[in-house]
Design a protein around this motif. Structure first.
Motif, PDB file in Angstrom:
ATOM      1  N   LEU A  29       0.805  -1.219   0.000  1.00 34.35           N
ATOM      2  CA  LEU A  29       0.000   0.000   0.000  1.00 34.35           C
ATOM      3  C   LEU A  29       0.843   1.276   0.000  1.00 34.35           C
ATOM      4  O   LEU A  29       0.301   2.375  -0.023  1.00 34.35           O
ATOM      5  N   GLY A  30       2.168   1.113   0.048  1.00 40.26           N
ATOM      6  CA  GLY A  30       3.046   2.282   0.032  1.00 40.26           C
ATOM      7  C   GLY A  30       3.032   3.084   1.325  1.00 40.26           C
ATOM      8  O   GLY A  30       3.222   4.296   1.319  1.00 40.26           O
ATOM      9  N   ILE A  31       2.804   2.401   2.437  1.00 41.32           N
ATOM     10  CA  ILE A  31       2.757   3.060   3.746  1.00 41.32           C
ATOM     11  C   ILE A  31       4.079   2.809   4.463  1.00 41.32           C
ATOM     12  O   ILE A  31       4.487   1.663   4.633  1.00 41.32           O
ATOM     13  N   GLU A  32       4.738   3.894   4.876  1.00 46.85           N
ATOM     14  CA  GLU A  32       5.967   3.754   5.649  1.00 46.85           C
ATOM     15  C   GLU A  32       5.602   3.527   7.107  1.00 46.85           C
ATOM     16  O   GLU A  32       4.825   4.283   7.679  1.00 46.85           O
ATOM     17  N   ALA A  33       6.152   2.469   7.684  1.00 47.43           N
ATOM     18  CA  ALA A  33       5.824   2.150   9.074  1.00 47.43           C
ATOM     19  C   ALA A  33       7.000   1.475   9.764  1.00 47.43           C
ATOM     20  O   ALA A  33       7.746   0.718   9.158  1.00 47.43           O
ATOM     21  N   ASN A  49       2.328   5.287  23.015  1.00 52.06           N
ATOM     22  CA  ASN A  49       3.486   5.788  22.274  1.00 52.06           C
ATOM     23  C   ASN A  49       3.452   5.402  20.795  1.00 52.06           C
ATOM     24  O   ASN A  49       4.391   5.700  20.062  1.00 52.06           O
ATOM     25  N   TYR A  50       2.393   4.727  20.377  1.00 51.60           N
ATOM     26  CA  TYR A  50       2.267   4.251  19.003  1.00 51.60           C
ATOM     27  C   TYR A  50       1.052   4.870  18.324  1.00 51.60           C
ATOM     28  O   TYR A  50       0.137   5.361  18.990  1.00 51.60           O
ATOM     29  N   ASP A  51       1.054   4.826  17.001  1.00 48.74           N
ATOM     30  CA  ASP A  51      -0.089   5.312  16.227  1.00 48.74           C
ATOM     31  C   ASP A  51      -1.140   4.220  16.056  1.00 48.74           C
ATOM     32  O   ASP A  51      -2.339   4.503  15.996  1.00 48.74           O
ATOM     33  N   LYS A  70      -6.586   8.335  21.099  1.00 50.71           N
ATOM     34  CA  LYS A  70      -6.602   8.393  19.635  1.00 50.71           C
ATOM     35  C   LYS A  70      -5.661   7.404  18.944  1.00 50.71           C
ATOM     36  O   LYS A  70      -5.309   7.585  17.785  1.00 50.71           O
ATOM     37  N   VAL A  71      -5.240   6.364  19.652  1.00 47.54           N
ATOM     38  CA  VAL A  71      -4.455   5.300  19.025  1.00 47.54           C
ATOM     39  C   VAL A  71      -5.435   4.414  18.265  1.00 47.54           C
ATOM     40  O   VAL A  71      -6.499   4.060  18.786  1.00 47.54           O
ATOM     41  N   ILE A  72      -5.115   4.079  17.040  1.00 50.66           N
ATOM     42  CA  ILE A  72      -5.966   3.192  16.235  1.00 50.66           C
ATOM     43  C   ILE A  72      -5.700   1.758  16.678  1.00 50.66           C
ATOM     44  O   ILE A  72      -4.555   1.308  16.682  1.00 50.66           O
ATOM     45  N   VAL A  73      -6.756   1.049  17.056  1.00 50.90           N
ATOM     46  CA  VAL A  73      -6.616  -0.353  17.468  1.00 50.90           C
ATOM     47  C   VAL A  73      -7.324  -1.220  16.434  1.00 50.90           C
ATOM     48  O   VAL A  73      -8.512  -1.037  16.169  1.00 50.90           O
ATOM     49  N   LEU A  90      -6.826  -0.561   5.272  1.00 50.90           N
ATOM     50  CA  LEU A  90      -7.492   0.384   4.375  1.00 50.90           C
ATOM     51  C   LEU A  90      -8.626   1.112   5.093  1.00 50.90           C
ATOM     52  O   LEU A  90      -8.761   2.327   5.000  1.00 50.90           O
ATOM     53  N   GLU A  91      -9.442   0.358   5.822  1.00 47.44           N
ATOM     54  CA  GLU A  91     -10.589   0.934   6.524  1.00 47.44           C
ATOM     55  C   GLU A  91     -10.178   1.879   7.650  1.00 47.44           C
ATOM     56  O   GLU A  91     -10.673   2.995   7.750  1.00 47.44           O
ATOM     57  N   LYS A  92      -9.263   1.452   8.503  1.00 49.12           N
ATOM     58  CA  LYS A  92      -8.955   2.192   9.733  1.00 49.12           C
ATOM     59  C   LYS A  92      -7.845   3.235   9.573  1.00 49.12           C
ATOM     60  O   LYS A  92      -7.782   4.170  10.361  1.00 49.12           O
ATOM     61  N   ILE A  93      -6.966   3.046   8.575  1.00 47.09           N
ATOM     62  CA  ILE A  93      -5.838   3.970   8.434  1.00 47.09           C
ATOM     63  C   ILE A  93      -5.951   4.793   7.146  1.00 47.09           C
ATOM     64  O   ILE A  93      -6.014   6.006   7.189  1.00 47.09           O
TER      65      ILE A  93
END
Length: 97
Positions: A29-33, A49-51, A70-73, A90-93
């Motif tokens: 998906l071209g997402i840097e993580a 401490n995480y996104d 606001k951390v996405i779980v 795709l849905e959450k991020i």
């Protein structure tokens, strides 16, 4: 760059598998993580401490405090399913922005 933590009950096999699957999906998906994997206790104490936190559906409740910050779980039914991981990323991020 997203900071992601993958968690499982013991922090060994399952979280490593989630990490490997996430790396493939993010690359596609071209997402840097930056992805770290650990046990549920460690993840709970570090989640703020995480996104993004990725874990089994059964462990989502452990991260209520992180969600409030606001951390996405992301909870997974099938930890081995790249398709499910991709759909939820795709849905959450991606689509949530």
């Amino acid at each position: 760059m997203l900071k992601v933590i993958a968690a499982c009950g013991s922090g060994m096999g399952s979280s490593q598998i989630i990490k490997m699957k996430l790396e493939k999906v993010f690359k596609k998906l071209g997402i840097e993580a930056s992805i770290y994997h650990t046990n549920i206790g460690d993840a709970k104490s570090q989640a703020a401490n995480y996104d993004v936190v990725v874990c089994s559906d059964s462990l989502i409740g452990t991260f209520a405090n992180a969600t409030a910050k606001k951390v996405i779980v992301i909870g997974l039914k099938n930890l081995l399913s790249e398709k499910e991981i991709e759909e939820k990323v795709l849905e959450k991020i991606v689509n949530a922005q």
